[in-house]
Design a protein around this motif. Structure first.
Motif, PDB file in Angstrom:
ATOM      1  N   THR A 132       0.734  -1.243  -0.036  1.00 55.43           N
ATOM      2  CA  THR A 132       0.118   0.129  -0.311  1.00 55.43           C
ATOM      3  C   THR A 132       0.639   1.034   0.070  1.00 55.43           C
ATOM      4  O   THR A 132       1.047   2.091  -0.802  1.00 55.43           O
ATOM      5  CB  THR A 132      -0.687  -0.307   1.445  1.00 55.43           C
ATOM      6  N   GLN A 133       1.592   1.263   0.826  1.00 48.78           N
ATOM      7  CA  GLN A 133       2.917   2.090   0.519  1.00 48.78           C
ATOM      8  C   GLN A 133       3.978   2.426  -1.019  1.00 48.78           C
ATOM      9  O   GLN A 133       4.365   4.217  -0.930  1.00 48.78           O
ATOM     10  CB  GLN A 133       4.030   1.961   1.738  1.00 48.78           C
ATOM     11  N   ASP A 134       3.424   1.077  -1.502  1.00 46.26           N
ATOM     12  CA  ASP A 134       4.607   1.621  -2.866  1.00 46.26           C
ATOM     13  C   ASP A 134       3.740   1.347  -4.171  1.00 46.26           C
ATOM     14  O   ASP A 134       4.742   1.720  -5.587  1.00 46.26           O
ATOM     15  CB  ASP A 134       5.734   0.181  -3.231  1.00 46.26           C
ATOM     16  N   PHE A 135       3.070   1.262  -4.675  1.00 48.68           N
ATOM     17  CA  PHE A 135       1.929   1.040  -5.224  1.00 48.68           C
ATOM     18  C   PHE A 135       0.654   1.943  -4.932  1.00 48.68           C
ATOM     19  O   PHE A 135      -0.394   1.646  -4.108  1.00 48.68           O
ATOM     20  CB  PHE A 135       1.640  -0.704  -5.775  1.00 48.68           C
ATOM     21  N   PRO A 136      -0.073   2.198  -6.713  1.00 49.88           N
ATOM     22  CA  PRO A 136      -1.140   2.688  -6.414  1.00 49.88           C
ATOM     23  C   PRO A 136      -2.863   2.037  -6.482  1.00 49.88           C
ATOM     24  O   PRO A 136      -2.088   0.917  -6.766  1.00 49.88           O
ATOM     25  CB  PRO A 136      -1.430   3.348  -8.221  1.00 49.88           C
ATOM     26  N   MET A 137      -3.531   2.596  -6.295  1.00 49.91           N
ATOM     27  CA  MET A 137      -4.408   0.977  -6.355  1.00 49.91           C
ATOM     28  C   MET A 137      -4.779   0.485  -7.159  1.00 49.91           C
ATOM     29  O   MET A 137      -5.075  -0.424  -7.484  1.00 49.91           O
ATOM     30  CB  MET A 137      -6.100   2.285  -5.729  1.00 49.91           C
ATOM     31  N   GLU A 138      -4.863   1.391  -8.279  1.00 48.72           N
ATOM     32  CA  GLU A 138      -5.390   0.813 -10.156  1.00 48.72           C
ATOM     33  C   GLU A 138      -4.838  -0.778 -10.357  1.00 48.72           C
ATOM     34  O   GLU A 138      -4.610  -1.387 -11.294  1.00 48.72           O
ATOM     35  CB  GLU A 138      -4.998   1.694 -10.848  1.00 48.72           C
ATOM     36  N   VAL A 139      -3.702  -0.275  -9.676  1.00 49.87           N
ATOM     37  CA  VAL A 139      -2.417  -2.098  -9.731  1.00 49.87           C
ATOM     38  C   VAL A 139      -2.628  -2.667  -8.775  1.00 49.87           C
ATOM     39  O   VAL A 139      -1.610  -4.045  -9.184  1.00 49.87           O
ATOM     40  CB  VAL A 139      -0.903  -1.628 -10.656  1.00 49.87           C
ATOM     41  N   ARG A 140      -2.959  -2.944  -8.115  1.00 47.73           N
ATOM     42  CA  ARG A 140      -2.531  -3.208  -6.573  1.00 47.73           C
ATOM     43  C   ARG A 140      -3.233  -5.075  -6.926  1.00 47.73           C
ATOM     44  O   ARG A 140      -2.903  -5.963  -6.086  1.00 47.73           O
ATOM     45  CB  ARG A 140      -3.707  -3.487  -5.018  1.00 47.73           C
ATOM     46  N   GLY A 141      -4.041  -4.533  -7.705  1.00 40.93           N
ATOM     47  CA  GLY A 141      -5.003  -6.529  -7.902  1.00 40.93           C
ATOM     48  C   GLY A 141      -3.540  -7.593  -8.358  1.00 40.93           C
ATOM     49  O   GLY A 141      -3.183  -8.412  -8.201  1.00 40.93           O
ATOM     50  N   PHE A 142      -3.183  -6.622  -9.263  1.00 38.48           N
ATOM     51  CA  PHE A 142      -1.352  -7.380 -10.511  1.00 38.48           C
ATOM     52  C   PHE A 142      -0.773  -7.208  -9.572  1.00 38.48           C
ATOM     53  O   PHE A 142       0.101  -9.192  -9.223  1.00 38.48           O
ATOM     54  CB  PHE A 142      -1.433  -6.587 -11.903  1.00 38.48           C
ATOM     55  N   VAL A 143      -0.238  -6.390  -8.686  1.00 41.39           N
ATOM     56  CA  VAL A 143       1.208  -6.557  -7.604  1.00 41.39           C
ATOM     57  C   VAL A 143       0.735  -7.698  -6.095  1.00 41.39           C
ATOM     58  O   VAL A 143       1.292  -8.500  -5.980  1.00 41.39           O
ATOM     59  CB  VAL A 143       1.238  -5.570  -6.756  1.00 41.39           C
ATOM     60  N   MET A 144      -0.518  -7.641  -5.703  1.00 43.44           N
ATOM     61  CA  MET A 144      -1.138  -8.456  -4.783  1.00 43.44           C
ATOM     62  C   MET A 144      -0.217 -10.326  -5.073  1.00 43.44           C
ATOM     63  O   MET A 144      -0.167 -11.066  -5.065  1.00 43.44           O
ATOM     64  CB  MET A 144      -2.235  -8.206  -4.535  1.00 43.44           C
ATOM     65  N   SER A 145      -1.046 -10.215  -6.529  1.00 43.24           N
ATOM     66  CA  SER A 145      -0.616 -11.876  -7.091  1.00 43.24           C
ATOM     67  C   SER A 145       0.486 -12.018  -7.958  1.00 43.24           C
ATOM     68  O   SER A 145       0.472 -12.980  -7.006  1.00 43.24           O
ATOM     69  CB  SER A 145      -2.157 -11.360  -8.545  1.00 43.24           C
ATOM     70  N   VAL A 146       1.249 -10.885  -7.801  1.00 41.25           N
ATOM     71  CA  VAL A 146       2.829 -11.195  -8.112  1.00 41.25           C
ATOM     72  C   VAL A 146       3.129 -11.522  -6.860  1.00 41.25           C
ATOM     73  O   VAL A 146       3.861 -12.650  -6.721  1.00 41.25           O
ATOM     74  CB  VAL A 146       3.467  -9.978  -8.596  1.00 41.25           C
ATOM     75  N   TRP A 330      -6.865 -17.199  -6.722  1.00 44.19           N
ATOM     76  CA  TRP A 330      -7.512 -16.000  -5.523  1.00 44.19           C
ATOM     77  C   TRP A 330      -6.908 -15.344  -4.494  1.00 44.19           C
ATOM     78  O   TRP A 330      -7.569 -14.435  -4.911  1.00 44.19           O
ATOM     79  CB  TRP A 330      -8.756 -16.959  -5.468  1.00 44.19           C
ATOM     80  N   ASN A 331      -5.553 -15.582  -4.379  1.00 45.31           N
ATOM     81  CA  ASN A 331      -5.818 -15.162  -2.884  1.00 45.31           C
ATOM     82  C   ASN A 331      -5.198 -13.583  -3.309  1.00 45.31           C
ATOM     83  O   ASN A 331      -4.942 -12.599  -1.968  1.00 45.31           O
ATOM     84  CB  ASN A 331      -3.964 -16.218  -2.332  1.00 45.31           C
ATOM     85  N   GLY A 332      -4.273 -13.040  -4.729  1.00 45.92           N
ATOM     86  CA  GLY A 332      -3.708 -12.250  -4.327  1.00 45.92           C
ATOM     87  C   GLY A 332      -5.031 -11.335  -4.731  1.00 45.92           C
ATOM     88  O   GLY A 332      -5.490 -10.123  -4.104  1.00 45.92           O
ATOM     89  N   ILE A 333      -6.200 -11.535  -5.505  1.00 43.36           N
ATOM     90  CA  ILE A 333      -7.455 -11.021  -5.945  1.00 43.36           C
ATOM     91  C   ILE A 333      -7.894 -10.595  -4.049  1.00 43.36           C
ATOM     92  O   ILE A 333      -8.422  -9.331  -4.035  1.00 43.36           O
ATOM     93  CB  ILE A 333      -8.471 -11.295  -6.228  1.00 43.36           C
ATOM     94  N   TYR A 334      -7.654 -11.562  -3.983  1.00 39.76           N
ATOM     95  CA  TYR A 334      -8.809 -10.840  -2.329  1.00 39.76           C
ATOM     96  C   TYR A 334      -8.243 -10.529  -1.280  1.00 39.76           C
ATOM     97  O   TYR A 334      -8.557  -8.610  -0.319  1.00 39.76           O
ATOM     98  CB  TYR A 334      -8.567 -12.748  -1.430  1.00 39.76           C
ATOM     99  N   GLN A 335      -7.051 -10.733  -1.506  1.00 39.65           N
ATOM    100  CA  GLN A 335      -6.318  -9.458  -0.122  1.00 39.65           C
ATOM    101  C   GLN A 335      -6.071  -7.903  -1.239  1.00 39.65           C
ATOM    102  O   GLN A 335      -6.212  -7.242  -0.662  1.00 39.65           O
ATOM    103  CB  GLN A 335      -4.872  -9.773  -0.371  1.00 39.65           C
ATOM    104  N   ALA A 336      -5.875  -7.617  -2.195  1.00 36.44           N
ATOM    105  CA  ALA A 336      -6.279  -6.044  -2.572  1.00 36.44           C
ATOM    106  C   ALA A 336      -7.348  -5.710  -3.035  1.00 36.44           C
ATOM    107  O   ALA A 336      -8.282  -4.473  -2.386  1.00 36.44           O
ATOM    108  CB  ALA A 336      -6.138  -6.806  -4.451  1.00 36.44           C
TER     109      ALA A 336
END
Length: 413
Positions: A132-146, A330-336
């Motif tokens: 949350t400190q390093d990435f904007p909201m619009e890419v967090r689904g991707f980043v969380m999944s990575v 599913w997990n990265g999507i859920y956490q985002a």
């Protein structure tokens, strides 16, 4: 696609702190620790003469500690800071796995692994706060999944490395080495994460309990957490028991079963990124979670029928790859979504409280799965029951009543 473009356009590559790499590495190493037992399960069952239920209890004991500790991790992370939380987590995980490998008492091993799980409960909320400190909201689904690729990558590494060490030495030495590796990587994060201070304000404790109260009033957060209970139960039941199922029911060797587990974990790592990018594009993350649930359910039903059919080996390879791709996607999507629905200001607390449901699923489902296998002397009924749970959980998130926008804004911080 937005997340991928964000990475490729140089914004991350120019950062010496390797913003995308660090969450992925932290998740991989911690997952390596808590997934050391599944690929060693056949060795442990034979050596200690355990039932399937008790073996499941041992594998799930990590998450007993997580359940106990998760409600308080947000406050601890806010006090210690991201760096110290991650370092402490890896030290606790690695050290108590090493101790667990040395004991000959099943119950002492359970206790030590539960303490290791307390360490693991810190790392997911800490990594989420880092994101949350390093990435904007619009890419967090991707980043969380990575980031969540790390869970499957950790599983791949344990499936490829630990059985070979067990064949060469013993499962105890293999488990000890696994714990030692986790501890060693704590030094990397001690050195590299120095720009994330603690938040030790006087109101931290009050804000923590207030955030917990708000969490349970937020319908979307609560329903997503219930979904995570079922989804993670299916995921861990699959990965924990796949080797035993292939070895006992389909008569594959431990070596071949471990390779199929590794392939499944690897496809899961790829699936998380693809599903995460799809969720950013779709907007409503519930749509993607529903697709994942249905595909996983159908695949598990086919797996349940495999002992009664003559399934070619190539088909079984493809099936395990498909299951890895779906059941762990599913997990990265859920956490985002948890951070999106709960607000950035309470990200650590929302993640910690929600993950209590997740850890509860990880703990209870393998026990239930092992109990049904012992009761019915077959894995097939267990796979069917897990499949049904996946279908039910997708209905849960779609039956919710939408909150008024004013209340959503209030819950978001």
């Amino acid at each position: 696609m937005k997340g991928l473009l964000y990475v490729l356009n140089g914004k991350l590559a120019a950062n010496p702190k390797l913003k995308l790499f660090n969450p992925l590495l932290a998740q991989t190493i911690s997952a390596f620790g808590v997934l050391t037992l599944p690929p060693l399960s056949s060795f442990i069952v034979q050596d200690l003469k355990l039932s399937t239920f008790l073996m499941g209890f041992i594998m799930a004991s990590f998450y007993l500690g997580c359940i106990i500790f998760s409600f308080f991790t947000g406050n601890i992370i806010n006090f210690l800071g991201i760096q110290k939380s991650i370092v402490l987590s890896l030290i606790i995980i690695g050290f108590f796995i090493m101790l667990g490998s040395l004991t000959h008492s099943t119950w002492i091993m359970l206790f030590l692994l539960a303490i290791a799980g307390m360490g693991y409960s810190l790392i997911n909320p800490a990594i989420n706060l880092l994101i949350t400190q390093d990435f904007p909201m619009e890419v967090r689904g991707f980043v969380m999944s990575v980031k969540q690729m790390g869970v499957t990558l950790g599983g791949v590494l344990t499936a490829l490395l630990l059985p070979k060490l067990a064949f060469l030495f013993s499962w105890r030495i293999s488990l000890f080495i696994g714990g030692a590796l986790v501890m060693c990587f704590s030094l990397y994060f001690l050195h590299i994460l120095k720009d994330y201070p603690a938040n030790s304000s006087n109101n931290a404790g009050v804000n923590h309990f207030n955030s917990i109260k708000i969490f349970f009033k937020n319908s979307r957060l609560f329903r997503l957490s219930i979904l995570s209970f079922f989804f993670v139960g299916a995921q861990f039941s699959y990965f924990m028991y796949l080797v035993l199922f292939l070895n006992l029911d389909l008569k594959y060797s431990v070596a071949v079963s471990s390779v199929l587990l590794a392939l499944s974990q690897a496809s899961g790592a790829i699936g998380r990124v693809i599903w995460g990018a799809a969720s950013d594009r779709a907007g409503d993350k519930r749509k993607i979670l529903t697709v994942i649930g249905i595909l996983s359910s159908c695949s598990l039903l086919f797996l349940s029928l495999s002992p009664f059919m003559s399934v070619p080996f190539v088909v079984m390879v493809l099936l395990t790859i498909l299951l890895g791709f779906t059941v762990s996607g599913w997990n990265g999507i859920y956490q985002a979504a948890i951070i999106e629905y709960g607000g950035e200001q309470s990200a650590a607390v929302s993640s910690g409280v929600s993950l209590t449901f997740t850890y509860l699923g990880i703990f209870l489902f393998p026990l239930f799965f092992g109990w049904t296998k012992d009761t019915f002397s077959s894995f097939s009924i267990s796979w069917i029951l897990v499949s049904v749970c996946l279908v039910i959980s997708t209905f849960i998130i779609h039956k919710e009543t939408k909150l008024p926008s004013s209340k959503i804004d209030k819950y978001a911080g």
